[in-house]
Each structure stands twice: as structure tokens, then as C-alpha cells.
Scaffold this active site. Structure first.
Site, PDB file in Angstrom:
ATOM      1  N   ARG A  47       0.440  -1.601   0.114  1.00 59.56           N
ATOM      2  CA  ARG A  47      -0.422  -0.013  -0.274  1.00 59.56           C
ATOM      3  C   ARG A  47       0.696   1.233   0.304  1.00 59.56           C
ATOM      4  NH1 ARG A  47      -4.607   0.051   4.604  1.00 59.56           N
ATOM      5  NH2 ARG A  47      -3.191   0.783   5.976  1.00 59.56           N
TER       6      ARG A  47
ATOM      7  N   LYS B 292      -2.958   6.674   0.956  1.00 65.00           N
ATOM      8  CA  LYS B 292      -2.578   6.769   2.510  1.00 65.00           C
ATOM      9  C   LYS B 292      -1.370   8.116   2.886  1.00 65.00           C
ATOM     10  CE  LYS B 292      -2.283   4.488   7.307  1.00 65.00           C
ATOM     11  NZ  LYS B 292      -3.806   5.455   7.837  1.00 65.00           N
TER      12      LYS B 292
ATOM     13  N   GLU C 237     -15.811   6.863   3.749  1.00 60.80           N
ATOM     14  CA  GLU C 237     -15.986   6.407   5.380  1.00 60.80           C
ATOM     15  C   GLU C 237     -15.065   7.135   6.380  1.00 60.80           C
ATOM     16  OE1 GLU C 237     -11.033   5.314   5.083  1.00 60.80           O
ATOM     17  OE2 GLU C 237     -11.146   5.414   3.787  1.00 60.80           O
TER      18      GLU C 237
HETATM   19  N1  PLP Z   1      -9.587   4.638   6.128  1.00 59.84           N
HETATM   20  C1  PLP Z   1      -8.385   4.914   6.312  1.00 59.84           C
HETATM   21  C2  PLP Z   1      -8.335   6.751   6.117  1.00 59.84           C
HETATM   22  C3  PLP Z   1      -6.901   5.320   6.880  1.00 59.84           C
HETATM   23  O1  PLP Z   1      -6.235   5.768   8.016  1.00 59.84           O
HETATM   24  C4  PLP Z   1      -7.065   3.594   7.868  1.00 59.84           C
HETATM   25  C5  PLP Z   1      -5.588   3.415   8.755  1.00 59.84           C
HETATM   26  O2  PLP Z   1      -4.846   2.776   8.554  1.00 59.84           O
HETATM   27  C6  PLP Z   1      -8.069   2.711   7.499  1.00 59.84           C
HETATM   28  C7  PLP Z   1      -9.098   2.987   7.081  1.00 59.84           C
HETATM   29  C8  PLP Z   1      -7.826   1.029   8.268  1.00 59.84           C
HETATM   30  O3  PLP Z   1      -6.832   0.556   6.962  1.00 59.84           O
HETATM   31  P1  PLP Z   1      -6.005  -0.577   8.051  1.00 59.84           P
HETATM   32  O4  PLP Z   1      -7.018  -1.187   8.059  1.00 59.84           O
HETATM   33  O5  PLP Z   1      -5.062  -1.364   6.669  1.00 59.84           O
HETATM   34  O6  PLP Z   1      -5.568   0.008   8.915  1.00 59.84           O
HETATM   35  C1  COI Z   2      -4.396   3.085  11.662  1.00 57.24           C
HETATM   36  O1  COI Z   2      -5.326   2.108  11.949  1.00 57.24           O
HETATM   37  O2  COI Z   2      -3.253   3.031  11.395  1.00 57.24           O
HETATM   38  C2  COI Z   2      -4.876   4.404  11.339  1.00 57.24           C
HETATM   39  O3  COI Z   2      -3.422   4.959  10.207  1.00 57.24           O
HETATM   40  C3  COI Z   2      -5.173   5.256  10.935  1.00 57.24           C
HETATM   41  C4  COI Z   2      -4.741   6.058  12.320  1.00 57.24           C
HETATM   42  C5  COI Z   2      -3.892   6.659  13.679  1.00 57.24           C
HETATM   43  C6  COI Z   2      -3.980   7.476  10.743  1.00 57.24           C
END
Ligand code: PLP
Ligand code: COI
Length: 337
Positions: free
Chosen positions: A79, A182, A218
């Protein structure tokens, strides 16, 4: 410093070492170990002016067997490469990313919280343009850093229901924009709305799609899912971050005998959900008590008694079971340190 592991919030605590790597003259250098929390940065670095930056978030979990497990780090590496594509930054090679994660955890192993505390070691890789430019152009030099910090729950209360809100006056990202990456700017763009939500007593805001304002996207830090008729439903949208937690929950839901649907979720459909949650690395599963539609003066209530729903509870325990090593890792998601 004594750390009160069981009462950690989601904040920064200094650990001993961070890992760094620089991209220069078209190549990545060696991984370096640093003790300082500070860096010396060129004032014309593209990260400062033009927001050339991305980050990742993953966790290390200490098991009952005292082994330390890291969850799906390859997916974070991939990612981050996508984010590099979206911002024209140098791509950190997957193997180097993984090596840096392992090194960062190993060197700070005393900061991985004890099993019983429910806390984890949050791993934060960050990549940014550190070379100077004045024109709007990508940098030719990049810096990659991983630091780690022990954390508790992201949303207050951990695995407890909290209220969320929909407010149409804020967008997080555009359909053909950066929401699927991200990148730092997305989070800056969510701060005003996030603060407003907090002031009104909500955990966070759920954004609608910016074009039609009809479908759930989201929140600023987690994906959305809803449960109804034995089906796990999560939004499909070009402006949300592909969550690794959500991707994992879809697999686990299917294995539990639920149907899984990834599709547009209209706001009004919220009325038919039996359970709903926010999911992400930091959020894990944060079950949703209700979502208030601020503009339409409507409430969608998922948990009248304030308790997490049965399916959310089952998914949550299955997921953390795998992460902590209490459940078998049948998908090869876990790397044991
Ligand atoms: N959506 C956003 C905007 C995020 O910053 C995150 C955090 O990483 C997520 C969703 C959840 O993603 P993940 O499950 O890969 O941590
Ligand atoms: C995560 O879930 O790891 C995120 O990056 C969310 C937040 C702390 C930005």
C-alpha cells in the site's frame, strides 16, 4: 519511565530507536538505526510545501506465549508503494520495508506491551520528499523512517460502542482524488470535521461520497461495515482507503458463514443494518452505537442497549485471536519475530 500498559491511549511515547533509509541518486541506501527523534530537513523539501508524503500503520502483538507477531506487513508495504505512485515518490521495496519493520520492533522489543494489557506496539512507517524543489515537481531525494510507540485503543473505550455522525458540509476526498492513498494531506483535510465531531460528542464523522452525497465512504481513520441478514456489507468507493483490517474481516466473515458484499451503501440503508462498525489497524473494530445524520436530523441506531452486536463481537475476537496468536493463522497473515 514506568508505562501503565493497561491505560494507554493512542498517543506518542518515546521508544529507544527508529530506523531510517534515504533514497538518493536513484537508489535506496542501507537501513540506519537512529536514537534521536529529530531530523534535520532542508527547508525546501517537497514534503513541507507540496505534501509529498505517505505513511502506514501496523501493529506488533505480544502473545500469551510471549512471542511477538506482526500482522500482514506485506500488505502495508504494497500500500505504501501505491501511495508512492499517487504522489510520485520513490517506492520503498517490499523486502526492505519488511526488514525495517522487523528491525524497528526487535530493537524496541521492551516496548511491546504485555499480553494481558490489551495494548500493542504501533508501527509507523513514513516516507517523504526530503530533497529541495521550488517548482511543483517531485523531489529527487526521499526519506523513509519507521518509529514505534506503544498504544491503547484509538476510539475511547476500546471495544465499546460509540456514536458517529454524518455532516454533509465536509468532504475528505474526491472520487478521482487521493482518498485511496494513505497520504498526509488526507488527514489534514479531516481535522476540522474531526474536531467538530468530537466537540459534538461523537467519536468521528463518516464522510459521504463527495460527488452525490448519497453513499457512505469511511471516516478519517477507519472503514465502515454493516451487518444485516447474515451479510457483511462494506462500501465500495474510489475515494476510500483499502483497509487491510477490512480485507481480513471480509475473509473471516465468509469463513463464519456470512455473505460478504462490497458495494455502494446508501445512507438510508443504514436503517436496515442490525450492527455496524468502524474498522482499521488503530480502530480494530470499533462498534457503532448509532450514526446521527446531522443535516437530516435523523438517527440510525444499531445498539439500543449500548452493547456490541454478536457478529461484531465474534469477528473482533477472531481477528485479535489471530493477531495475538490465540487462534491459528491459516492465511499466512502473521510474521513471528
Ligand atoms: N481508512 C483510513 C482513512 C485510514 O487511515 C485507515 C488506517 O490505516 C483505515 C481506513 C484502516 O486501514 P487498515 O485496516 O489497513 O489499518
Ligand atoms: C491506522 O489505523 O493505522 C491509522 O493509520 C489510522 C490513524 C491513526 C491515522
Amino acid at each position: 519511565m514506568e508505562i501503565d500498559w493497561s491505560n494507554l491511549g493512542f498517543g506518542y511515547i518515546k521508544t529507544d530507536y527508529n530506523i531510517r533509509c534515504t533514497y538518493k541518486d536513484g537508489a535506496w541506501g542501507d537501513l540506519e538505526i537512529h536514537e534521536s527523534e529529530y531530523l534535520s530537513l532542508h527547508m525546501a523539501a517537497t514534503v513541507l510545501h507540496y505534501g509529498q508524503t505517505s505513511f502506514e500503520g501496523l501493529k506488533a502483538y505480544r502473545g500469551q506465549d510471549d512471542k511477538i507477531r506482526i500482522f500482514r506487513m506485506r500488505d502495508n508495504a504494497l500500500r505504501m508503494q501505491d501511495s508512492s505512485y499517487g504522489t510520485m515518490m520513490a517506492k520503498m521495496p517490499v523486502e526492505k520495508f519488511e526488514e525495517a519493520v522487523l528491525k524497528a520492533v526487535q530493537l524496541n522489543v521492551k516496548f511491546v506491551p504485555p499480553y494481558e494489557s490489551g495494548a500493542t506496539l504501533y508501527i509507523r512507517p513514513v516516507l517523504f520528499g526530503s530533497g529541495p524543489q521550488v517548482g511543483v515537481k517531485p523531489a529527487t531525494e526521499y526519506t523513509f523512517i519507521i518509529f514505534v510507540t506503544p498504544v491503547g485503543p484509538y476510539f475511547k473505550g476500546g471495544f465499546q460502542t460509540t456514536p458517529f455522525v454524518i455532516m454533509r458540509e465536509y468532504d475528505r476526498s474526491a472520487p478521482l482524488g487521493m482518498g485511496k492513498y494513505k497520504v498526509g494531506g488526507n488527514y489534514a483535510a479531516s481535522l476540522v470535521a474531526g474536531q467538530r465531531a468530537h466537540e459534538l460528542g461523537y467519536s468521528n464523522i463518516f464522510y459521504l461520497d463527495a460527488k452525490e452525497k448519497k453513499y457512505i465512504d469511511e471516516c478519517g481513520a477507519a472503514n465502515f461495515f454493516g451487518i444485516k441478514n447474515n451479510t457483511y456489507i462494506t462500501p465500495k468507493s474510489s475515494s476510500i482507503l483499502p483497509s487491510i483490517t477490512n480485507k481480513s474481516l471480509m475473509v473471516l466473515a465468509q469463513e463464519m458463514g456470512l455473505n460478504v458484499e462490497q458495494r455502494q451503501v446508501a445512507v438510508e440503508e443504514l436503517a436496515s443494518f442490525e450492527e455496524a462498525g468502524a474498522c482499521g489497524t488503530a480502530a480494530v473494530i470499533s462498534p457503532i452505537q448509532r450514526i446521527d445524520d446531522f443535516d437530516e436530523k435523523k438517527s440510525y441506531i444499531f445498539s439500543p442497549d449500548g452493547k456490541p452486536g454478536l457478529i461484531s463481537d465474534k469477528l473482533y475476537h477472531k481477528l485479535i485471536g489471530i493477531q495475538y496468536g490465540d487462534e491459528p493463522d491459516t492465511h499466512g497473515w502473521v510474521t513471528v519475530l
